[in-house]
Design a protein around this motif. Structure first.
Motif, PDB file in Angstrom:
ATOM      1  N   HIS A  59      53.744  38.322  34.004  1.00 56.43           N
ATOM      2  CA  HIS A  59      53.191  37.315  34.910  1.00 56.43           C
ATOM      3  C   HIS A  59      51.779  37.045  34.434  1.00 56.43           C
ATOM      4  N   ALA A  60      51.356  35.783  34.475  1.00 57.56           N
ATOM      5  CA  ALA A  60      49.974  35.444  34.111  1.00 57.56           C
ATOM      6  C   ALA A  60      49.415  34.478  35.137  1.00 57.56           C
ATOM      7  N   SER A  61      48.184  34.682  35.555  1.00 56.31           N
ATOM      8  CA  SER A  61      47.536  33.810  36.545  1.00 56.31           C
ATOM      9  C   SER A  61      47.551  32.358  36.055  1.00 56.31           C
ATOM     10  N   ASP A  62      47.705  31.419  37.026  1.00 59.83           N
ATOM     11  CA  ASP A  62      47.840  30.016  36.608  1.00 59.83           C
ATOM     12  C   ASP A  62      46.600  29.149  36.808  1.00 59.83           C
ATOM     13  N   GLY A  63      45.505  29.707  37.295  1.00 65.61           N
ATOM     14  CA  GLY A  63      44.280  28.911  37.466  1.00 65.61           C
ATOM     15  C   GLY A  63      43.141  29.815  37.895  1.00 65.61           C
ATOM     16  N   PRO A  64      41.923  29.278  37.930  1.00 65.34           N
ATOM     17  CA  PRO A  64      40.748  30.100  38.239  1.00 65.34           C
ATOM     18  C   PRO A  64      40.798  30.760  39.622  1.00 65.34           C
ATOM     19  N   GLU A  65      41.287  30.021  40.631  1.00 66.87           N
ATOM     20  CA  GLU A  65      41.318  30.609  41.986  1.00 66.87           C
ATOM     21  C   GLU A  65      42.366  31.720  42.052  1.00 66.87           C
ATOM     22  N   THR A  66      43.554  31.461  41.489  1.00 63.43           N
ATOM     23  CA  THR A  66      44.593  32.498  41.535  1.00 63.43           C
ATOM     24  C   THR A  66      44.171  33.700  40.693  1.00 63.43           C
ATOM     25  N   ALA A  67      43.518  33.452  39.567  1.00 64.02           N
ATOM     26  CA  ALA A  67      43.079  34.571  38.728  1.00 64.02           C
ATOM     27  C   ALA A  67      42.123  35.471  39.511  1.00 64.02           C
ATOM     28  N   ALA A  68      41.155  34.866  40.187  1.00 57.52           N
ATOM     29  CA  ALA A  68      40.181  35.669  40.954  1.00 57.52           C
ATOM     30  C   ALA A  68      40.889  36.451  42.060  1.00 57.52           C
ATOM     31  N   ALA A  69      41.818  35.788  42.772  1.00 56.78           N
ATOM     32  CA  ALA A  69      42.519  36.454  43.877  1.00 56.78           C
ATOM     33  C   ALA A  69      43.435  37.560  43.347  1.00 56.78           C
ATOM     34  N   GLU A  70      44.128  37.307  42.253  1.00 58.99           N
ATOM     35  CA  GLU A  70      45.067  38.300  41.715  1.00 58.99           C
ATOM     36  C   GLU A  70      44.335  39.499  41.111  1.00 58.99           C
ATOM     37  N   ILE A  71      43.203  39.257  40.465  1.00 57.21           N
ATOM     38  CA  ILE A  71      42.414  40.377  39.928  1.00 57.21           C
ATOM     39  C   ILE A  71      41.956  41.273  41.089  1.00 57.21           C
ATOM     40  N   ALA A  72      41.493  40.629  42.160  1.00 55.18           N
ATOM     41  CA  ALA A  72      41.020  41.397  43.327  1.00 55.18           C
ATOM     42  C   ALA A  72      42.160  42.126  44.032  1.00 55.18           C
ATOM     43  N   LEU A  73      43.381  41.590  43.926  1.00 52.12           N
ATOM     44  CA  LEU A  73      44.528  42.235  44.570  1.00 52.12           C
ATOM     45  C   LEU A  73      44.949  43.502  43.812  1.00 52.12           C
ATOM     46  N   PHE A  74      44.822  43.493  42.493  1.00 53.91           N
ATOM     47  CA  PHE A  74      45.334  44.616  41.693  1.00 53.91           C
ATOM     48  C   PHE A  74      44.258  45.574  41.180  1.00 53.91           C
ATOM     49  N   PHE A  75      43.000  45.171  41.211  1.00 53.22           N
ATOM     50  CA  PHE A  75      41.935  46.051  40.687  1.00 53.22           C
ATOM     51  C   PHE A  75      40.758  46.113  41.652  1.00 53.22           C
ATOM     52  N   THR A  76      40.132  47.281  41.736  1.00 54.98           N
ATOM     53  CA  THR A  76      38.846  47.389  42.423  1.00 54.98           C
ATOM     54  C   THR A  76      37.775  47.050  41.376  1.00 54.98           C
ATOM     55  N   PRO A  77      36.593  46.645  41.798  1.00 55.55           N
ATOM     56  CA  PRO A  77      35.537  46.326  40.820  1.00 55.55           C
ATOM     57  C   PRO A  77      35.245  47.507  39.889  1.00 55.55           C
ATOM     58  N   GLU A  78      35.358  48.746  40.406  1.00 57.24           N
ATOM     59  CA  GLU A  78      35.056  49.943  39.594  1.00 57.24           C
ATOM     60  C   GLU A  78      36.084  50.148  38.482  1.00 57.24           C
ATOM     61  N   GLU A  79      37.255  49.566  38.629  1.00 56.28           N
ATOM     62  CA  GLU A  79      38.293  49.743  37.601  1.00 56.28           C
ATOM     63  C   GLU A  79      38.133  48.762  36.440  1.00 56.28           C
ATOM     64  N   LEU A  80      37.168  47.853  36.543  1.00 61.76           N
ATOM     65  CA  LEU A  80      36.984  46.846  35.497  1.00 61.76           C
ATOM     66  C   LEU A  80      35.741  47.170  34.671  1.00 61.76           C
ATOM     67  N   ALA A  81      35.855  46.970  33.372  1.00 66.60           N
ATOM     68  CA  ALA A  81      34.748  47.309  32.461  1.00 66.60           C
ATOM     69  C   ALA A  81      34.138  46.042  31.863  1.00 66.60           C
ATOM     70  N   SER A  82      32.818  46.042  31.757  1.00 65.71           N
ATOM     71  CA  SER A  82      32.107  44.975  31.045  1.00 65.71           C
ATOM     72  C   SER A  82      31.490  45.591  29.814  1.00 65.71           C
ATOM     73  N   TYR A  83      31.821  45.074  28.654  1.00 65.59           N
ATOM     74  CA  TYR A  83      31.310  45.658  27.412  1.00 65.59           C
ATOM     75  C   TYR A  83      31.411  44.627  26.301  1.00 65.59           C
ATOM     76  N   GLU A  84      30.800  44.909  25.171  1.00 62.21           N
ATOM     77  CA  GLU A  84      30.906  44.041  24.001  1.00 62.21           C
ATOM     78  C   GLU A  84      31.502  44.808  22.851  1.00 62.21           C
ATOM     79  N   ARG A  85      32.416  44.179  22.142  1.00 59.46           N
ATOM     80  CA  ARG A  85      32.970  44.799  20.931  1.00 59.46           C
ATOM     81  C   ARG A  85      32.048  44.488  19.765  1.00 59.46           C
ATOM     82  N   VAL A  86      32.042  45.350  18.753  1.00 57.91           N
ATOM     83  CA  VAL A  86      31.183  45.067  17.602  1.00 57.91           C
ATOM     84  C   VAL A  86      31.677  43.829  16.849  1.00 57.91           C
ATOM     85  N   THR A  87      32.928  43.467  17.059  1.00 63.80           N
ATOM     86  CA  THR A  87      33.517  42.306  16.368  1.00 63.80           C
ATOM     87  C   THR A  87      33.288  40.988  17.110  1.00 63.80           C
ATOM     88  N   GLU A  88      32.628  41.045  18.271  1.00 64.72           N
ATOM     89  CA  GLU A  88      32.499  39.864  19.137  1.00 64.72           C
ATOM     90  C   GLU A  88      32.048  38.613  18.384  1.00 64.72           C
TER      91      GLU A  88
END
Ligand code: CMP
Length: 151
Positions: free
Chosen positions: A115-144
């Motif tokens: 399943h893949a989110s179909d738009g910005p609003e659904t993506a935000a709602a679905e991310i919040a439904l399945f993950f807590t903010p603490e479960e998400l990581a913000s980082y940069e790869r060296v290949t960025e």
């Protein structure tokens, strides 16, 4: 940077296709912000697919999705929502273009692997439904800087 939610459905797990599908997202240049395997409750699945309640396939879809473990992922990158939908292909495996995940690995409408989110609003709602903010990581790869010039 856009984020989108992916669910690996029970058919992808039982058919040992998770690694190959994950690789497609990685190879495209998308970055994982979250990834976990879990056993969903019926209530969670019903909430996720609330928009389909009343459709003839709703009961079967809920039974299928709550039957086995799911893997949820948050992917990020420029244009991630549309890019992921393109990689995944249309709902029915028989109609999905060759080269897409559903076009290459599936023949069914319900057993369509991800399943893949179909738009910005659904993506935000679905991310919040399945993950807590603490479960998400913000980082940069060296290949960025070799993946996108816009950061
Ligand atoms: P997904 O992209 O997760 O969004 C809703 C899901 O319902 C869809 O993938 C399919 O798994 C399922 N679905 C959609 N249409 C049908 C249908 N006609 N019959 C059975 N399942 C369907």
């Amino acid at each position: 940077m856009e984020r989108t939610l992916i669910l690996f459905k029970p058919d992808a797990i039982h058919r040992h296709l998770v690694g190959r599908i994950l690789t497609r997202f990685e190879e495209k240049g998308l970055r994982f912000a979250g990834l976990k395997l879990f056993q969903p409750t019926r209530a969670l699945i019903e909430r996720h697919y609330e928009v389909h309640r009343g459709r003839p396939f709703f009961a079967s879809l809920v039974a299928f999705m709550s039957s086995g473990p799911l893997i949820a992922a948050v992917l990020e990158g420029p244009g991630a929502i549309a890019v992921v939908r393109k990689l995944v292909g249309v709902t029915h495996g028989q109609q999905a273009e060759a080269g897409t995940i559903r076009g290459d690995f599936g023949l069914d409408q319900q057993y369509n692997l991800v399943h893949a989110s179909d738009g910005p609003e659904t993506a935000a709602a679905e991310i919040a439904l399945f993950f807590t903010p603490e479960e998400l990581a913000s980082y940069e790869r060296v290949t960025e800087r070799w993946i996108t010039r816009r950061q």
